[in-house]
Motif scaffolding. Structure first.
Motif, short mmCIF file in Angstrom:
data_model
loop_
_atom_site.label_atom_id
_atom_site.label_comp_id
_atom_site.label_asym_id
_atom_site.label_seq_id
_atom_site.Cartn_x
_atom_site.Cartn_y
_atom_site.Cartn_z
N VAL A 54 37.46 35.19 35.13
CA VAL A 54 36.19 35.56 34.66
C VAL A 54 35.37 36.72 34.95
O VAL A 54 34.99 37.73 34.37
N LEU A 55 35.76 37.09 36.43
CA LEU A 55 35.13 38.34 36.90
C LEU A 55 35.62 39.24 36.46
O LEU A 55 35.17 40.52 36.28
N THR A 56 37.00 39.48 36.14
CA THR A 56 37.70 40.64 35.55
C THR A 56 37.12 41.00 34.22
O THR A 56 37.12 41.86 33.94
N PHE A 57 37.29 39.73 33.36
CA PHE A 57 36.81 39.96 31.94
C PHE A 57 35.36 40.36 31.86
O PHE A 57 34.91 40.89 30.79
N ILE A 58 34.42 39.76 32.59
CA ILE A 58 33.08 40.38 32.54
C ILE A 58 32.83 41.63 33.15
O ILE A 58 31.69 42.15 33.04
N GLY A 59 33.99 42.20 33.69
CA GLY A 59 33.76 43.56 34.64
C GLY A 59 32.79 43.71 35.53
O GLY A 59 32.08 44.49 35.85
N ALA A 60 33.05 42.56 36.62
CA ALA A 60 32.21 42.47 37.90
C ALA A 60 32.85 43.73 38.64
O ALA A 60 33.70 44.54 38.59
N PRO A 61 32.20 44.17 39.94
CA PRO A 61 32.37 45.26 40.73
C PRO A 61 33.81 45.03 41.33
O PRO A 61 34.29 43.98 41.45
N PRO A 62 34.55 46.19 41.17
CA PRO A 62 36.00 46.16 41.72
C PRO A 62 36.35 45.54 43.00
O PRO A 62 37.23 44.68 43.25
N TRP A 63 35.38 45.61 43.88
CA TRP A 63 35.74 45.13 45.25
C TRP A 63 35.74 43.33 45.23
O TRP A 63 36.37 42.89 45.77
N LEU A 64 34.90 43.04 44.26
CA LEU A 64 34.76 41.45 44.09
C LEU A 64 35.83 41.02 43.24
O LEU A 64 36.33 39.76 43.72
N ARG A 65 36.45 41.54 42.37
CA ARG A 65 37.68 41.14 41.70
C ARG A 65 38.69 41.58 42.65
O ARG A 65 39.63 40.56 42.55
N PHE A 66 38.90 42.34 43.51
CA PHE A 66 39.88 42.62 44.34
C PHE A 66 39.81 41.13 45.35
O PHE A 66 41.01 40.64 45.44
N VAL A 67 39.01 40.98 45.86
CA VAL A 67 38.86 39.86 46.89
C VAL A 67 39.13 38.59 46.15
O VAL A 67 40.05 37.75 46.86
N THR A 68 38.69 38.40 45.08
CA THR A 68 38.82 36.98 44.63
C THR A 68 40.48 36.76 44.05
O THR A 68 41.10 35.82 43.99
N SER A 69 40.93 37.87 43.39
CA SER A 69 42.37 37.73 43.06
C SER A 69 43.20 37.87 44.15
O SER A 69 44.18 37.18 44.04
N ALA A 70 42.73 38.73 45.35
CA ALA A 70 43.81 38.49 46.47
C ALA A 70 43.63 37.09 46.97
O ALA A 70 44.76 36.57 47.51
N ALA A 71 42.58 36.47 47.11
CA ALA A 71 42.56 35.16 47.81
C ALA A 71 43.11 34.07 46.82
O ALA A 71 43.97 33.22 47.14
N ALA A 72 43.19 34.40 45.35
CA ALA A 72 43.74 33.40 44.55
C ALA A 72 45.44 33.50 44.85
O ALA A 72 46.01 32.44 44.66
N VAL A 73 45.94 34.87 45.03
CA VAL A 73 47.23 34.91 45.14
C VAL A 73 47.86 34.17 46.48
O VAL A 73 48.64 33.62 46.44
N ALA A 74 46.97 34.24 47.75
CA ALA A 74 47.23 33.59 48.65
C ALA A 74 47.12 32.28 48.53
O ALA A 74 48.27 31.34 48.88
N VAL A 75 46.29 31.66 47.71
CA VAL A 75 46.44 30.11 47.58
C VAL A 75 47.78 29.63 46.70
O VAL A 75 48.37 28.72 47.03
N LEU A 76 48.08 30.42 45.52
CA LEU A 76 48.99 30.20 44.80
C LEU A 76 50.60 30.28 45.56
O LEU A 76 51.15 29.53 45.47
N ALA A 77 50.58 31.11 46.47
CA ALA A 77 51.64 31.32 47.37
C ALA A 77 52.01 30.03 48.14
O ALA A 77 53.11 29.74 48.28
N GLU A 78 50.78 29.50 48.40
CA GLU A 78 50.82 28.22 49.27
C GLU A 78 51.56 26.99 48.40
O GLU A 78 52.14 26.23 48.91
N TRP A 79 50.86 26.94 46.99
CA TRP A 79 51.62 26.04 46.24
C TRP A 79 52.89 26.25 45.82
O TRP A 79 53.67 25.37 45.84
#
Lengths: 353, 353, 353
Positions: B15-40
């Motif tokens: 959602v943050l990516t498609f609404i064009g949120a600030p880059p650092w916010l998209r960076f942080v959420t995407s990075a955290a998502a990768v960490a969670v997915l790696a654990e799965w």
């Protein structure tokens, strides 16, 4: 008593300085006086520690153990000879770890087939020595990288990096004190039995304070005649720092280590030699960085001369190889001395153009 | 279950990516998502391995263990940020071997006098880590030599050298699998008893495939916002790669290692931390070299930044010094963390000009 | 007997040289002839040593053990190919320590779960190897520092530094002989029982002297065709030195080490491989420095090519990691061979422009 009469070096160096004797003579007498005073500080500290009991005493011993080197370093920094201080640091590390430990192992091994070390202690000291090497090399490598254009459009502030790294080193040293004096005291306690103090508390403190003040004075004399002495002896000031000044600061350690090795107390000898090098990196160097920043003559951790980095790294590797197996023989001592001579030769053959 | 709810990071980052949120916010959420997915992916792989029996299961675990890092690396390479991938590789090595292992040893050692490792295992991992360091340093040193004019009239082709070295690394890794899973299985088998799978075969495979696809998507997002995020935070993209992206890929390993250390299973903690760094060098890096060559955006093994080489070499030496004796104490953990902080400080103080 | 018939290579190389055969053919036959002659010198030396008894015999074995390499090196120096001699030294070190020891461990380990080494011996050889690395790196680092302008207003004389360092190395080697043959003989005596000589004293001496003279002749041939051969094969003369010439000088050691490893005599295999590398640095290199100074074509210890320094240092670290724990398995042998191939690849991909 011999050590008492050697104190005569102090008035001799004072007189020579005020009559304007040749620089090299003032350099030699002042340097020798510092070595003698450092040994008196060590004795005063030992007495003070006996008043304080085991744990606090241990803390006092390690804390005051580097006073002479710190004071000498501060005066050389204050007089602007940055490169000489770095040379002195390098020289102290190789002087205690290679020459001091090598002589101790050689002396101890000449009359014995082999001597043993506590593996846990030898392992910890080796590991701390490697840590010290990494800490000393790091700022130089970063500085080199940033300046040589490997990275574009960046700036590096050596002072900030040096201050930051110094804080980390002091914290690790605090951890080391907690480790060796509190949580794992049983592993690291020395063999020596606790002894009753033979000096009063006041005498001990008085000796420490007086000697520190006189060392400060002699350090000032040394800083003044460094450059003329180097010119007369046709050596670089750097060679004076690496070999001569460094041995001044560490000669007491080297003698003590040889004495303990002769009595087959290798754990003490190892502790003195390697412990002294580690303490230099984890305590004296960070304090020099902090105090010199306050004096507005900041000394950074950036060792500009690759020779120092190579000498320090070599020392860590060869000491690690020799000490880690928990046994020493005379030939291992000879190897350490040999590496010291090789490094010394290198510094010697870099002559003023 | 906490890990389930963390999957919410995936739609949030979308959602943050498609609404064009600030880059650092998209960076942080995407990075955290990768960490969670790696654990799965790790959990799915574990379940899949239980279906397959000991030897094949072990093979599956190690083969799929680096999927997340490989996918993330490929997308960053594809977007042309070569230096960031190399930073991520360096960061993963120091992140697992220094920070992860350091935290694990610290946690495990706080409530115990000492913990023990199987010496054979610690020795093999240390040796493989040194091999990995040599393999990573070699192309850089050759490239440096050929380009700095030390050799006259020669040319060096980094791509050929990188491909050749990658083949050697993959062959050595195959040898390592044969060694640990077949000929010397008894020495390297982990303490954990074989457990029955709790997920079906289809579910396990489905989770692995789905998470890999979503990681690819998130990696694409991360690549897009890397440069703007670095600019906003006034950091170099390299710092983001070494510290932030690398911790994203390895946070699962670090948590797992801490958990096993807390339960006094140091062999597992060591295996996770050092094994992960070795696998990165022997598998992920060669595969990145091969796949990037096919994509016509060749990533070479030539690490142009000396800081990386120094960080990786330091890691091998200090881990070797700490792990080789087969015992760990809290202070050794602190030393590893300390070296990580020192290296991190260095990367931090290299700021955009 | 196979080795007897291989002596036919000597007349073959002579004929090929006088009929002016293609350079590469003359290079190959002369090089192979040197390898065969070196093995005959080894046999003659063994017989001579049996006449002399244990201690003097041991001295004879180590003293004459490097005759072939010394003679070959001298002729290449005399013909002015300094860089090739340094390449040959590097190649001999990595050829015996990585390839030779790796093959030996691999052969020995294929039919056994693990093989053991005497820890004291493995430790001493590892330590000496690290010393050798420091000694070889030191002059290069000093030279680099002085020339790259890190120090102002200094000059360094490579010849003086090289001669000084060579004296230190020879003294350390004398210490090593006293250590292994006199004071700690019991630790280092090989497992092999003393055998009666099967050749007479005169025959032994005659074989040694004759083979040495013929090696000198063949070395002269090799020096003559080095450059044309490299040009034809599209390789650098340096690659020929590091890989081909070095293997010529060490092939006998590599075969012998493999043979002992097969018979589970790992201590002998280790002694041959690492001992040969150490002897090269502590004896052959200093003698080359001294003799070349007399010939007024001084060879210095300054290795101008960083690749050599990296290759030598890597060798010391990986051998140390593999050998120090006193046990070897096939995979450790594979790792050593792998590092050799990685380094060889690097030298191979530096091609003439």
């Amino acid at each position: 008593m011999a050590l008492m009469s050697l104190l005569a070096l102090v008035p001799v160096s004072l007189v020579l300085t005020f009559i304007g004797a040749p620089p090299w003579l003032r350099f030699v007498t002042s340097a020798a006086a510092v070595a003698v005073l450092a040994e008196w500080i060590r004795r005063g500290t030992e007495q003070l520690a006996r008043h304080a009991g085991a744990t606090v005493g241990g803390l006092i011993m390690v804390t005051l153990g580097s006073v002479a080197e710190l004071v000498l370093g501060l005066f050389v920094v204050a007089s602007g000879h940055m490169a000489v201080v770095q040379a002195q640091i390098t020289g102290s590390i190789i002087g205690t770890s290679l020459l001091g430990l090598g002589i101790a192992i050689l002396i101890g091994g000449l009359s014995r087939q082999r001597q043993t070390l506590k593996p846990a202690k030898a392992g910890l000291l080796s590991t701390l020595l490697i840590l010290s090497v990494i800490a000393l090399l790091l700022p130089a490598i970063f500085d080199y990288t940033a300046r040589q254009g490997h990275l574009r459009d960046v700036r590096i502030t050596d002072e900030e990096l040096s201050l930051g790294a110094s804080i980390v080193l002091l914290l690790l040293y605090a951890g080391n004190l907690g480790y060796t004096l509190v949580t794992h005291r049983d592993v690291f306690a020395d063999e020596e039995a606790d002894a009753a103090p033979t000096w009063g508390l006041g005498v001990s403190l008085g000796v420490i304070v007086t000697c520190t003040v006189v060392i400060a004075l002699e350090s000032e004399f040394i800083s003044d005649v460094l450059i003329p002495t180097a010119a007369i002896l046709r050596m670089t000031p750097e060679f004076l720092g690496v070999i001569v000044l460094a041995l001044v600061g560490t000669s007491g350690d080297i003698f003590a280590a040889g004495w303990f090795a002769h009595r087959d107390q290798m754990a003490l000898a190892l502790n003195i030699c390697i412990g002294s090098a580690i303490q230099l990196v984890l305590v004296v160097v960070p304090l020099l960085v902090f105090i010199s920043a306050f004096m507005a003559k900041p000394m950074t951790l950036v060792f500009v001369n690759p020779l120092h980095l190579f000498a320090i790294a070599s020392t860590a590797f060869i000491v690690n190889a020799v000490a880690r197996d928990g046994e020493t023989t005379w030939f291992e001592g000879l190897l350490l001395v040999g590496v010291y001579v090789l490094i010394g030769l290198g510094f010697f053959f870099i002559r003023p153009a």
